[in-house]
Design a protein around this motif. Structure first.
Motif, PDB file in Angstrom:
ATOM      1  N   GLU A   1      28.292   6.305  67.417  1.00  0.00           N
ATOM      2  CA  GLU A   1      28.751   7.679  67.244  1.00  0.00           C
ATOM      3  C   GLU A   1      30.081   7.731  66.510  1.00  0.00           C
ATOM      4  OE1 GLU A   1      29.707  11.667  69.937  1.00  0.00           O
ATOM      5  OE2 GLU A   1      28.742   9.914  70.837  1.00  0.00           O
ATOM      6  N   ALA A   2      31.008   6.876  66.912  1.00  0.00           N
ATOM      7  CA  ALA A   2      32.317   6.848  66.259  1.00  0.00           C
ATOM      8  C   ALA A   2      32.207   6.323  64.829  1.00  0.00           C
ATOM      9  CB  ALA A   2      33.280   5.985  67.069  1.00  0.00           C
ATOM     10  N   LEU A   3      31.385   5.291  64.646  1.00  0.00           N
ATOM     11  CA  LEU A   3      31.232   4.694  63.320  1.00  0.00           C
ATOM     12  C   LEU A   3      30.621   5.696  62.339  1.00  0.00           C
ATOM     13  CD1 LEU A   3      31.282   2.310  61.372  1.00  0.00           C
ATOM     14  CD2 LEU A   3      29.108   1.543  62.355  1.00  0.00           C
ATOM     15  N   ARG A   4      29.627   6.407  62.773  1.00  0.00           N
ATOM     16  CA  ARG A   4      28.966   7.375  61.903  1.00  0.00           C
ATOM     17  C   ARG A   4      29.943   8.456  61.453  1.00  0.00           C
ATOM     18  NH1 ARG A   4      23.179  10.342  63.233  1.00  0.00           N
ATOM     19  NH2 ARG A   4      22.947  11.392  61.214  1.00  0.00           N
ATOM     20  N   THR A   5      30.772   8.920  62.375  1.00  0.00           N
ATOM     21  CA  THR A   5      31.755   9.942  62.047  1.00  0.00           C
ATOM     22  C   THR A   5      32.752   9.429  61.012  1.00  0.00           C
ATOM     23  OG1 THR A   5      31.574  10.907  64.264  1.00  0.00           O
ATOM     24  CG2 THR A   5      33.542  11.458  62.974  1.00  0.00           C
ATOM     25  N   GLU A   6      33.211   8.202  61.219  1.00  0.00           N
ATOM     26  CA  GLU A   6      34.191   7.635  60.296  1.00  0.00           C
ATOM     27  C   GLU A   6      33.577   7.343  58.924  1.00  0.00           C
ATOM     28  OE1 GLU A   6      37.053   4.716  61.816  1.00  0.00           O
ATOM     29  OE2 GLU A   6      36.035   4.931  63.757  1.00  0.00           O
ATOM     30  N   LEU A   7      32.322   6.899  58.906  1.00  0.00           N
ATOM     31  CA  LEU A   7      31.666   6.632  57.632  1.00  0.00           C
ATOM     32  C   LEU A   7      31.517   7.914  56.809  1.00  0.00           C
ATOM     33  CD1 LEU A   7      28.842   4.058  58.492  1.00  0.00           C
ATOM     34  CD2 LEU A   7      30.683   3.735  56.819  1.00  0.00           C
ATOM     35  N   LEU A   8      31.141   8.994  57.451  1.00  0.00           N
ATOM     36  CA  LEU A   8      31.003  10.260  56.733  1.00  0.00           C
ATOM     37  C   LEU A   8      32.347  10.741  56.208  1.00  0.00           C
ATOM     38  CD1 LEU A   8      28.444  12.090  59.051  1.00  0.00           C
ATOM     39  CD2 LEU A   8      28.053  11.352  56.693  1.00  0.00           C
ATOM     40  N   SER A   9      33.407  10.529  56.995  1.00  0.00           N
ATOM     41  CA  SER A   9      34.745  10.910  56.539  1.00  0.00           C
ATOM     42  C   SER A   9      35.162  10.075  55.334  1.00  0.00           C
ATOM     43  CB  SER A   9      35.756  10.740  57.679  1.00  0.00           C
ATOM     44  OG  SER A   9      37.069  10.994  57.236  1.00  0.00           O
TER      45      SER A   9
ATOM     46  N   GLN B   1      33.173   8.603  53.256  1.00  0.00           N
ATOM     47  CA  GLN B   1      32.330   8.958  52.125  1.00  0.00           C
ATOM     48  C   GLN B   1      32.839  10.220  51.438  1.00  0.00           C
ATOM     49  OE1 GLN B   1      28.228   9.678  53.153  1.00  0.00           O
ATOM     50  NE2 GLN B   1      27.521   9.509  51.033  1.00  0.00           N
ATOM     51  N   ARG B   2      33.343  11.189  52.219  1.00  0.00           N
ATOM     52  CA  ARG B   2      33.906  12.402  51.610  1.00  0.00           C
ATOM     53  C   ARG B   2      35.153  12.074  50.798  1.00  0.00           C
ATOM     54  NH1 ARG B   2      32.276  14.651  56.629  1.00  0.00           N
ATOM     55  NH2 ARG B   2      34.340  14.272  57.522  1.00  0.00           N
ATOM     56  N   ASP B   3      35.982  11.177  51.334  1.00  0.00           N
ATOM     57  CA  ASP B   3      37.179  10.765  50.586  1.00  0.00           C
ATOM     58  C   ASP B   3      36.792   9.998  49.329  1.00  0.00           C
ATOM     59  OD1 ASP B   3      38.740  11.922  52.537  1.00  0.00           O
ATOM     60  OD2 ASP B   3      39.088  10.048  53.623  1.00  0.00           O
ATOM     61  N   LEU B   4      35.742   9.186  49.441  1.00  0.00           N
ATOM     62  CA  LEU B   4      35.273   8.407  48.291  1.00  0.00           C
ATOM     63  C   LEU B   4      34.828   9.319  47.162  1.00  0.00           C
ATOM     64  CD1 LEU B   4      34.451   5.515  47.235  1.00  0.00           C
ATOM     65  CD2 LEU B   4      32.169   6.020  48.161  1.00  0.00           C
ATOM     66  N   LYS B   5      34.223  10.431  47.499  1.00  0.00           N
ATOM     67  CA  LYS B   5      33.693  11.351  46.487  1.00  0.00           C
ATOM     68  C   LYS B   5      34.785  11.852  45.550  1.00  0.00           C
ATOM     69  CE  LYS B   5      30.813  15.476  46.017  1.00  0.00           C
ATOM     70  NZ  LYS B   5      30.093  16.548  46.741  1.00  0.00           N
ATOM     71  N   ASP B   6      36.017  11.955  46.065  1.00  0.00           N
ATOM     72  CA  ASP B   6      37.131  12.444  45.249  1.00  0.00           C
ATOM     73  C   ASP B   6      37.854  11.322  44.506  1.00  0.00           C
ATOM     74  OD1 ASP B   6      36.683  15.055  46.127  1.00  0.00           O
ATOM     75  OD2 ASP B   6      37.904  14.752  47.921  1.00  0.00           O
ATOM     76  N   SER B   7      37.339  10.102  44.594  1.00  0.00           N
ATOM     77  CA  SER B   7      37.967   8.955  43.938  1.00  0.00           C
ATOM     78  C   SER B   7      37.211   8.602  42.670  1.00  0.00           C
ATOM     79  CB  SER B   7      37.983   7.744  44.874  1.00  0.00           C
ATOM     80  OG  SER B   7      36.688   7.163  44.957  1.00  0.00           O
ATOM     81  N   ASP B   8      37.689   7.568  41.978  1.00  0.00           N
ATOM     82  CA  ASP B   8      36.988   7.072  40.786  1.00  0.00           C
ATOM     83  C   ASP B   8      36.341   5.721  41.068  1.00  0.00           C
ATOM     84  OD1 ASP B   8      39.209   5.509  41.009  1.00  0.00           O
ATOM     85  OD2 ASP B   8      39.839   5.670  38.926  1.00  0.00           O
ATOM     86  N   ILE B   9      35.927   5.504  42.321  1.00  0.00           N
ATOM     87  CA  ILE B   9      35.399   4.210  42.753  1.00  0.00           C
ATOM     88  C   ILE B   9      33.894   4.290  42.972  1.00  0.00           C
ATOM     89  CG2 ILE B   9      35.531   2.387  44.501  1.00  0.00           C
ATOM     90  CD1 ILE B   9      38.330   3.562  45.234  1.00  0.00           C
ATOM     91  N   PRO B  10      33.084   3.584  42.195  1.00  0.00           N
ATOM     92  CA  PRO B  10      31.664   3.454  42.509  1.00  0.00           C
ATOM     93  C   PRO B  10      31.472   2.296  43.496  1.00  0.00           C
ATOM     94  CG  PRO B  10      32.107   2.445  40.380  1.00  0.00           C
ATOM     95  CD  PRO B  10      33.427   2.976  40.892  1.00  0.00           C
ATOM     96  N   VAL B  11      30.602   2.489  44.480  1.00  0.00           N
ATOM     97  CA  VAL B  11      30.361   1.463  45.496  1.00  0.00           C
ATOM     98  C   VAL B  11      28.938   0.934  45.355  1.00  0.00           C
ATOM     99  CG1 VAL B  11      30.269   0.940  47.964  1.00  0.00           C
ATOM    100  CG2 VAL B  11      32.007   2.521  47.086  1.00  0.00           C
ATOM    101  N   ILE B  12      28.828  -0.394  45.233  1.00  0.00           N
ATOM    102  CA  ILE B  12      27.530  -1.049  45.068  1.00  0.00           C
ATOM    103  C   ILE B  12      27.317  -1.967  46.263  1.00  0.00           C
ATOM    104  CG2 ILE B  12      26.135  -2.559  43.610  1.00  0.00           C
ATOM    105  CD1 ILE B  12      28.112  -1.683  41.298  1.00  0.00           C
ATOM    106  N   VAL B  13      26.251  -1.725  47.019  1.00  0.00           N
ATOM    107  CA  VAL B  13      25.941  -2.519  48.212  1.00  0.00           C
ATOM    108  C   VAL B  13      24.683  -3.315  47.938  1.00  0.00           C
ATOM    109  CG1 VAL B  13      25.453  -2.475  50.677  1.00  0.00           C
ATOM    110  CG2 VAL B  13      26.985  -0.757  49.690  1.00  0.00           C
ATOM    111  N   LEU B  14      24.803  -4.645  47.943  1.00  0.00           N
ATOM    112  CA  LEU B  14      23.665  -5.539  47.729  1.00  0.00           C
ATOM    113  C   LEU B  14      23.144  -6.027  49.080  1.00  0.00           C
ATOM    114  CD1 LEU B  14      25.037  -7.625  44.737  1.00  0.00           C
ATOM    115  CD2 LEU B  14      23.109  -6.063  44.648  1.00  0.00           C
ATOM    116  N   ILE B  15      21.848  -5.868  49.300  1.00  0.00           N
ATOM    117  CA  ILE B  15      21.222  -6.261  50.564  1.00  0.00           C
ATOM    118  C   ILE B  15      20.268  -7.412  50.289  1.00  0.00           C
ATOM    119  CG2 ILE B  15      19.774  -5.508  52.474  1.00  0.00           C
ATOM    120  CD1 ILE B  15      22.470  -4.138  52.468  1.00  0.00           C
TER     121      ILE B  15
END
Length: 525
Positions: free
Chosen positions: A21-29, A31-45
């Motif tokens: 629950e706490a992690l999900r809240t922080e991740l969404l926060s 992600q919102r901050d990321l949207k206003d940045s110039d950083i693309p995030v690439i996750v390789l699985i």
């Protein structure tokens, strides 16, 4: 290497529920901050089979706002992808700045599988891994955040998980052909994986090894790692531009000391009208025939046209396009990047237009804008345009290694001839659209552009992609030289099979023109 992923870490249901629950809240926060940045995030699985890679991706899509997340799987190839250089499919999956792309396997999947299946040697694998390291470094230098997760488990845990998956009708594992090879050759697969990870585990782009036996532990570990990486990156102050030597010597003053390659061109060269007409008719006929031959042999062609303003790029391009069947080519006029293009690496917009096998793309200006107009006008900082030389060379090498016929033209004219053409454009109604205030401003920076052009040619005229410098004061001469060069180069290329550099086509991957031969000797691929 993988001992730490077999120690039995786990998380209880209650602990998972509380932390989720706490992690999900922080991740969404974040992600919102990321949207206003110039950083693309690439996750390789990536990871061993049955480690739950799909479950992890589903969990991330549950925790994050999916409007800012795209997911790409690379376990099969479309016909469209097979007809282009291998990295074309990865460039298409690159996220815009401020968003996230999750890639199953990414650029690691094919090299790992090919080495595991014995389609290449360790040396060939290492060659492809070197290319991957360069690719990731280029993305990171442009501002990308790359997280690479490898999910691992013991051989016994994998066998138990595979048995569980074999009873699940929705399991991807159940749909795979030749499923036994992974479970029966666990040690061999692990050895290949270790070689890949050790070779590509760099400080700026490390691998995260995650124990995958316990699903709750695995998912929380990925989520927390992603959150920490994004938060840490957002907290970084914008780095200062890297100031480094251009690699070119500082020239002493004096006219003779400042001579460039362009000064060596004989701009007085010309053709008489009759010779021009005869040569143009012959060359246009040949270029049309060659275009169809290249189509039948599935050899694509990329033509790059650069030159000073009013140099004659458009005229040379039209002499080609009027001769070739319109179904075989596309002309890409390159202007200032759009907002969408600015949100990606500068090469992204050019990768999008790489032709499929058998077709032609003509770039009216190109990726060289990074080391020309963006350098001279200050649109790119020193660090960006200085590293662009090696990035461009690697890009072009990938095109040629995949079988693309690549030609690059710089069409040059004198300052006096440029002035005459500018005035002519102003006086002729149907040519006025060609002349802008920017053209006049660029003319004032002729010395700066000349130096930039000289360095560009020196640094990017390579064995696989040499520049052709065209004397352009006389339009007929320039057009004939361009068409003759295209015909000669394509004709010679079609006489021989493409010869990829070791490591580009990872571990035995076939080129588009390596299909099965029919009884008539033509490719049936």
């Amino acid at each position: 290497m993988f001992e730490s992923t077999k120690v039995g870490r786990s998380v209880s249901k209650d602990d998972f529920k509380e932390q989720q629950e706490a992690l999900r809240t922080e991740l969404l926060s974040a992600q919102r901050d990321l949207k206003d940045s110039d950083i693309p995030v690439i996750v390789l699985i990536s990871g061993v089979e049955a480690a739950g890679k799909g479950e992890v991706v589903n969990r991330l899509n549950e925790w994050l706002d999916t409007r800012g997340v795209q997911t790409f799987a690379f376990w099969d190839e479309t016909d469209e992808e097979r007809a282009r250089p291998r990295y074309w499919r990865f460039w298409r999956s690159m996220p815009p700045r401020g968003e996230i792309s999750i890639l199953f396997g990414g650029w690691y999947q094919t090299p790992i599988e090919h080495r595991f299946q014995g389609h290449c040697s360790d040396a060939e694998l290492d060659g492809e891994l070197n290319r991957i390291v360069d690719f990731e470094r280029m993305l990171i230098q442009d501002g990308a955040l790359i997280l690479k997760f490898w999910f691992h488990m013991s051989e016994d845990d994998q066998k138990a998980r595979l048995k569980e998956l074999s009873r699940d009708d929705k399991s991807r594992w159940k749909m795979l052909p030749d499923k036994s090879k992974f479970s029966e050759q666990y040690a061999a697969f692990e050895q290949v994986a270790e070689r890949v990870i050790r070779h590509t585990d760099r400080g700026v782009c490390p691998w995260y090894l995650v124990e995958a036996e316990d699903r709750r532990y695995r998912d929380l570990t990925v989520g927390k790692t992603l959150l920490h990486a994004i938060r840490s990156r957002l907290a970084e102050a914008p780095s200062d531009s890297i100031r480094s030597s251009s690699g070119s010597p500082e020239l002493p003053s004096g006219a003779n000391a400042q001579i460039t390659l362009l000064d060596q061109l004989d701009l007085s060269l010309s053709l008489d009208k009759d010779t021009y007409k005869a040569e143009m008719k012959r060359l246009q006929t040949e270029i049309n025939e060659l275009a169809w031959s290249a189509y039948n042999k599935k050899r694509s062609t990329v033509l790059v046209f650069e030159g000073v303003d009013a140099g004659g790029k458009g005229g040379a391009i039209r002499r080609i396009t009027t001769a070739v069947d319109a179904r075989l080519y596309r002309t890409i006029p390159v202007a200032a990047p759009t907002d969408e293009e600015k949100s990606h690496h500068y090469l992204w917009r050019f990768w999008r237009h790489v032709p499929r096998a058998g077709y032609i793309t003509l770039y009216d200006r190109s990726w060289y804008g990074r080391v020309l107009v963006e350098r001279v006008e200050g649109f790119a900082d020193d660090a960006e345009w200085r590293r662009a030389y090696s990035e461009i060379n690697r890009f072009e090498e990938q095109l040629v290694d995949s079988g693309v016929i690549l030609l690059k033209f710089w069409i040059h004219i004198s300052q006096d001839e440029q002035l005459r053409r500018f005035k002519d454009r102003e006086n002729v109604p149907y040519k006025r659209y060609k002349i802008t205030d920017e053209d006049w401003r660029n003319r004032e920076k002729w010395p700066q552009y000349k130096d930039a052009i000289n360095e560009m040619v020196v640094r990017t005229s390579t064995k696989h992609a040499a520049w052709t410098l065209v004397e352009g004061n006389d339009k007929p001469y320039a057009r004939v030289k361009v068409l003759k060069t295209v015909c000669d180069t394509v004709r010679e290329a079609l006489k021989r099979d493409p010869e990829p550099t070791a490591g580009y086509l990872p571990c035995g991957e076939k080129r588009p023109d390596e299909g099965k031969k029919g009884s008539n000797g033509k490719s049936e691929s």
